[in-house]
Design a protein around this motif. Structure first.
Motif, PDB file in Angstrom:
ATOM      1  N   ALA A  70       0.819  -1.210   0.000  1.00 35.02           N
ATOM      2  CA  ALA A  70       0.000   0.000   0.000  1.00 35.02           C
ATOM      3  C   ALA A  70       0.851   1.258   0.000  1.00 35.02           C
ATOM      4  O   ALA A  70       0.546   2.236  -0.697  1.00 35.02           O
ATOM      5  N   THR A  71       1.926   1.259   0.774  1.00 37.64           N
ATOM      6  CA  THR A  71       2.801   2.440   0.831  1.00 37.64           C
ATOM      7  C   THR A  71       3.446   2.708  -0.522  1.00 37.64           C
ATOM      8  O   THR A  71       3.557   3.861  -0.965  1.00 37.64           O
ATOM      9  N   ALA A  72       3.865   1.648  -1.192  1.00 40.30           N
ATOM     10  CA  ALA A  72       4.451   1.815  -2.521  1.00 40.30           C
ATOM     11  C   ALA A  72       3.432   2.399  -3.497  1.00 40.30           C
ATOM     12  O   ALA A  72       3.750   3.290  -4.301  1.00 40.30           O
ATOM     13  N   ALA A  73       2.200   1.908  -3.422  1.00 42.53           N
ATOM     14  CA  ALA A  73       1.149   2.418  -4.308  1.00 42.53           C
ATOM     15  C   ALA A  73       0.854   3.878  -4.028  1.00 42.53           C
ATOM     16  O   ALA A  73       0.666   4.681  -4.961  1.00 42.53           O
ATOM     17  N   VAL A  74       0.809   4.261  -2.763  1.00 38.73           N
ATOM     18  CA  VAL A  74       0.591   5.656  -2.388  1.00 38.73           C
ATOM     19  C   VAL A  74       1.710   6.539  -2.930  1.00 38.73           C
ATOM     20  O   VAL A  74       1.469   7.636  -3.440  1.00 38.73           O
ATOM     21  N   GLY A  75       2.951   6.050  -2.835  1.00 36.24           N
ATOM     22  CA  GLY A  75       4.070   6.805  -3.367  1.00 36.24           C
ATOM     23  C   GLY A  75       3.930   7.065  -4.862  1.00 36.24           C
ATOM     24  O   GLY A  75       4.199   8.176  -5.344  1.00 36.24           O
ATOM     25  N   LYS A  76       3.506   6.051  -5.580  1.00 34.00           N
ATOM     26  CA  LYS A  76       3.311   6.193  -7.025  1.00 34.00           C
ATOM     27  C   LYS A  76       2.202   7.191  -7.326  1.00 34.00           C
ATOM     28  O   LYS A  76       2.328   8.037  -8.219  1.00 34.00           O
ATOM     29  N   ILE A  77       1.105   7.122  -6.570  1.00 34.61           N
ATOM     30  CA  ILE A  77      -0.041   7.991  -6.805  1.00 34.61           C
ATOM     31  C   ILE A  77       0.304   9.453  -6.546  1.00 34.61           C
ATOM     32  O   ILE A  77      -0.052  10.345  -7.312  1.00 34.61           O
ATOM     33  N   PHE A  78       1.035   9.718  -5.453  1.00 32.84           N
ATOM     34  CA  PHE A  78       1.323  11.091  -5.055  1.00 32.84           C
ATOM     35  C   PHE A  78       2.679  11.589  -5.527  1.00 32.84           C
ATOM     36  O   PHE A  78       3.035  12.741  -5.269  1.00 32.84           O
ATOM     37  N   GLY A  79       3.439  10.726  -6.199  1.00 33.61           N
ATOM     38  CA  GLY A  79       4.726  11.154  -6.707  1.00 33.61           C
ATOM     39  C   GLY A  79       5.752  11.400  -5.628  1.00 33.61           C
ATOM     40  O   GLY A  79       6.578  12.316  -5.730  1.00 33.61           O
ATOM     41  N   ILE A  80       5.722  10.600  -4.574  1.00 31.71           N
ATOM     42  CA  ILE A  80       6.678  10.727  -3.485  1.00 31.71           C
ATOM     43  C   ILE A  80       7.502   9.441  -3.404  1.00 31.71           C
ATOM     44  O   ILE A  80       6.968   8.341  -3.569  1.00 31.71           O
ATOM     45  N   GLU A  81       8.792   9.566  -3.202  1.00 29.50           N
ATOM     46  CA  GLU A  81       9.672   8.410  -3.168  1.00 29.50           C
ATOM     47  C   GLU A  81       9.365   7.544  -1.952  1.00 29.50           C
ATOM     48  O   GLU A  81       9.086   8.058  -0.862  1.00 29.50           O
ATOM     49  N   THR A  82       9.418   6.225  -2.119  1.00 25.21           N
ATOM     50  CA  THR A  82       9.174   5.313  -1.003  1.00 25.21           C
ATOM     51  C   THR A  82      10.344   4.344  -0.843  1.00 25.21           C
ATOM     52  O   THR A  82      10.927   3.887  -1.822  1.00 25.21           O
ATOM     53  N   ILE A  83      10.667   4.068   0.410  1.00 20.91           N
ATOM     54  CA  ILE A  83      11.727   3.101   0.745  1.00 20.91           C
ATOM     55  C   ILE A  83      11.126   2.066   1.683  1.00 20.91           C
ATOM     56  O   ILE A  83      10.512   2.426   2.702  1.00 20.91           O
ATOM     57  N   GLY A  84      11.306   0.800   1.359  1.00 22.19           N
ATOM     58  CA  GLY A  84      10.816  -0.276   2.199  1.00 22.19           C
ATOM     59  C   GLY A  84      11.968  -1.045   2.820  1.00 22.19           C
ATOM     60  O   GLY A  84      12.805  -1.588   2.085  1.00 22.19           O
ATOM     61  N   ILE A  85      12.035  -1.073   4.137  1.00 24.22           N
ATOM     62  CA  ILE A  85      13.043  -1.862   4.840  1.00 24.22           C
ATOM     63  C   ILE A  85      12.424  -3.231   5.093  1.00 24.22           C
ATOM     64  O   ILE A  85      11.468  -3.355   5.870  1.00 24.22           O
ATOM     65  N   ILE A  86      12.961  -4.254   4.445  1.00 25.52           N
ATOM     66  CA  ILE A  86      12.320  -5.570   4.422  1.00 25.52           C
ATOM     67  C   ILE A  86      13.036  -6.546   5.344  1.00 25.52           C
ATOM     68  O   ILE A  86      14.258  -6.675   5.300  1.00 25.52           O
ATOM     69  N   ARG A  87      12.257  -7.227   6.161  1.00 16.85           N
ATOM     70  CA  ARG A  87      12.794  -8.207   7.117  1.00 16.85           C
ATOM     71  C   ARG A  87      13.253  -9.468   6.388  1.00 16.85           C
ATOM     72  O   ARG A  87      12.495 -10.098   5.679  1.00 16.85           O
ATOM     73  N   GLY A  88      14.555  -9.799   6.544  1.00 14.80           N
ATOM     74  CA  GLY A  88      15.099 -11.015   5.962  1.00 14.80           C
ATOM     75  C   GLY A  88      16.041 -10.734   4.807  1.00 14.80           C
ATOM     76  O   GLY A  88      15.600 -10.622   3.655  1.00 14.80           O
ATOM     77  N   GLU A  89      17.336 -10.647   5.098  1.00 15.24           N
ATOM     78  CA  GLU A  89      18.297 -10.349   4.038  1.00 15.24           C
ATOM     79  C   GLU A  89      18.387 -11.464   3.010  1.00 15.24           C
ATOM     80  O   GLU A  89      18.827 -11.246   1.879  1.00 15.24           O
ATOM     81  N   GLU A  90      17.939 -12.671   3.375  1.00 19.25           N
ATOM     82  CA  GLU A  90      17.977 -13.792   2.431  1.00 19.25           C
ATOM     83  C   GLU A  90      17.012 -13.590   1.270  1.00 19.25           C
ATOM     84  O   GLU A  90      17.137 -14.235   0.214  1.00 19.25           O
ATOM     85  N   ARG A 106       7.974  -2.191  -8.638  1.00 18.23           N
ATOM     86  CA  ARG A 106       7.467  -1.622  -9.894  1.00 18.23           C
ATOM     87  C   ARG A 106       6.711  -0.312  -9.656  1.00 18.23           C
ATOM     88  O   ARG A 106       6.640   0.533 -10.548  1.00 18.23           O
ATOM     89  N   ASP A 107       6.158  -0.162  -8.459  1.00 16.55           N
ATOM     90  CA  ASP A 107       5.492   1.088  -8.110  1.00 16.55           C
ATOM     91  C   ASP A 107       6.486   2.155  -7.653  1.00 16.55           C
ATOM     92  O   ASP A 107       6.076   3.244  -7.240  1.00 16.55           O
ATOM     93  N   GLY A 108       7.773   1.816  -7.696  1.00 19.51           N
ATOM     94  CA  GLY A 108       8.808   2.806  -7.410  1.00 19.51           C
ATOM     95  C   GLY A 108       9.469   2.684  -6.060  1.00 19.51           C
ATOM     96  O   GLY A 108      10.366   3.475  -5.743  1.00 19.51           O
ATOM     97  N   MET A 109       9.065   1.713  -5.258  1.00 19.84           N
ATOM     98  CA  MET A 109       9.662   1.586  -3.930  1.00 19.84           C
ATOM     99  C   MET A 109      11.069   1.008  -4.027  1.00 19.84           C
ATOM    100  O   MET A 109      11.308   0.036  -4.737  1.00 19.84           O
ATOM    101  N   LYS A 110      12.001   1.616  -3.299  1.00 19.30           N
ATOM    102  CA  LYS A 110      13.344   1.070  -3.174  1.00 19.30           C
ATOM    103  C   LYS A 110      13.356   0.101  -1.997  1.00 19.30           C
ATOM    104  O   LYS A 110      12.977   0.463  -0.877  1.00 19.30           O
ATOM    105  N   LEU A 111      13.774  -1.116  -2.248  1.00 21.97           N
ATOM    106  CA  LEU A 111      13.762  -2.151  -1.231  1.00 21.97           C
ATOM    107  C   LEU A 111      15.149  -2.329  -0.631  1.00 21.97           C
ATOM    108  O   LEU A 111      16.133  -2.438  -1.352  1.00 21.97           O
TER     109      LEU A 111
END
Length: 295
Positions: A70-90, A106-111
C-alpha cells in the motif's frame, strides 16, 4: 485519492438463527490498491508528509506485507519516493518471485533487505540515524502503519449510521485499526478483535491508544500464527466467496469471518443482535499463496 470515501457505502447482510444478523462493511472497496485499514492508516500520514515538505516515505515490513504494498502504491499515486526496509536479508536473491515485493518495486519503492536481528532494532535511535545518513531525510511510517495519525484515520471507519450495531468485529495485526474503532464506538457497542498473531501481547499494544474498556480479543482463531492457515480455513474462504461473492484472505479477514461464524454457532452472541464485521482489505496476499480453487 483519499476523498474517494465520500461516495463509499456498501454492506452485505447474512442472517443466522436466533435473529442474529451479520453485516460486512466493505472497506476493501475504498481504493483498488490502497484499501481497507491501509487506506485509513496512510491517509493522514501522507497528508502530514506532504504538508511538511518531505519527499521520501520510509517504512518497514515482511515479505508479504500489505502495508509495504500500500505504501508503494501511495508513493506512485502522489509522486513521493518510497523506501521499504524488508525483514530477511535472504530475500534479496529471490524477491523477484514474490508478487508483493515485485509490485512494490514496480510502483517505485526502493527495497532494502536487512537481517532479522537488525530488524528487531529498527526503532532504535542508532538504527534510524544510520538510515538517515544513508538515505537522507525521510518521513517515517511505522511497521503496519500504526501511530497517532493512523488512529485518526481508523477512527473514521465507523460512521453515525453504524451506531445501531451491537458488536463490531475486526481482524487485528498491530492493533491500530481496532484501537481507532474502539475510540469511535458508542458505549453500548462491544468491539471484538481477532488477532492474526499468536499470543496475548496485543492487549498492551492496544491499550497504548485507547482508554475504553468495551472491547476484547478472541485469541483462538490465529490458525497457528501470522500467515499460518490450514485446509479448513481455505475451504471456508472458498465457500464464503461462492456464497457471497466476497473475497477474504487467509491472513486476516478469513480468520475474522471464520471466527465470527464459529462464535455464532457456539452461542456467544446474544439473540436478536446485529454484528458488523470490518473487511480491512489485504487481498494482495493471495498472490503469494496457493490457488484456492483447487482446495
Amino acid at each position: 485519492m483519499f476523498e474517494v470515501e465520500q461516495s463509499y457505502n456498501e454492506k452485505i447482510e447474512i442472517s443466522f438463527p436466533n435473529n442474529i444478523v451479520l453485516y460486512m462493511k466493505r472497506e476493501d472497496l475504498l481504493h483498488e490498491e490502497v484499501s481497507g485499514n491501509k487506506f485509513r492508516k496512510l491517509k493522514y500520514n501522507v497528508k502530514e508528509a506532504l504538508v511538511s515538505g518531505y519527499t521520501k516515505l520510509l517504512t518497514f515490513g515482511g515479505a508479504f506485507s500489505n502495508h509495504i504494498a500500500a505504501t508503494a502504491a501511495v508513493g506512485k499515486i502522489f509522486g513521493i519516493e518510497t523506501i521499504g526496509i524488508i525483514r530477511g536479508e535472504e530475500l534479496v536473491n529471490g524477491y523477484k518471485n514474490n508478487p508483493t515485493l515485485l509490485k512494490a518495486e514496480r510502483d517505485g519503492m526502493k527495497l532494502k533487505f536487512i537481517s532479522r536481528t537488525d530488524y528487531r532494532n529498527k526503532t532504535s535511535d542508532l538504527f534510524l540515524a544510520t538510515l538517515q545518513n544513508e538515505i537522507g531525510e525521510f518521513y517515517l511510517v511505522p511497521e503496519g502503519g500504526t501511530n497517532e495519525l493512523a488512529l485518526k484515520g481508523t477512527e473514521e471507519i465507523l460512521k453515525p449510521f453504524d451506531e445501531t450495531f451491537d458488536y463490531v468485529c475486526c481482524a487485528v495485526g498491530t492493533g491500530g485499526t481496532i484501537a481507532g474503532i474502539i475510540n469511535s464506538a458508542k458505549s453500548h457497542q462491544e468491539i471484538i478483535g481477532f488477532p492474526a498473531l499468536k499470543g496475548d501481547f496485543l492487549y498492551d499494544e492496544i491499550k497504548k491508544y485507547t482508554t475504553k474498556d468495551n472491547w476484547c480479543l478472541q485469541l483462538d482463531y490465529h490458525f497457528g500464527g501470522y500467515a499460518k492457515y490450514n485446509d479448513e480455513l481455505l475451504r471456508f474462504i472458498v465457500e464464503f466467496e461462492q456464497t457471497t461473492n466476497i473475497k477474504l484472505d487467509p491472513i486476516y479477514t478469513g480468520k475474522l469471518v471464520y471466527g465470527i461464524f464459529d462464535l455464532i454457532r457456539k452461542g456467544q452472541f446474544k439473540a436478536n443482535s446485529k454484528i458488523l464485521a470490518i473487511h480491512t482489505g489485504g487481498l494482495q496476499g493471495w498472490n503469494n499463496l496457493i490457488k484456492l480453487k483447487n482446495v
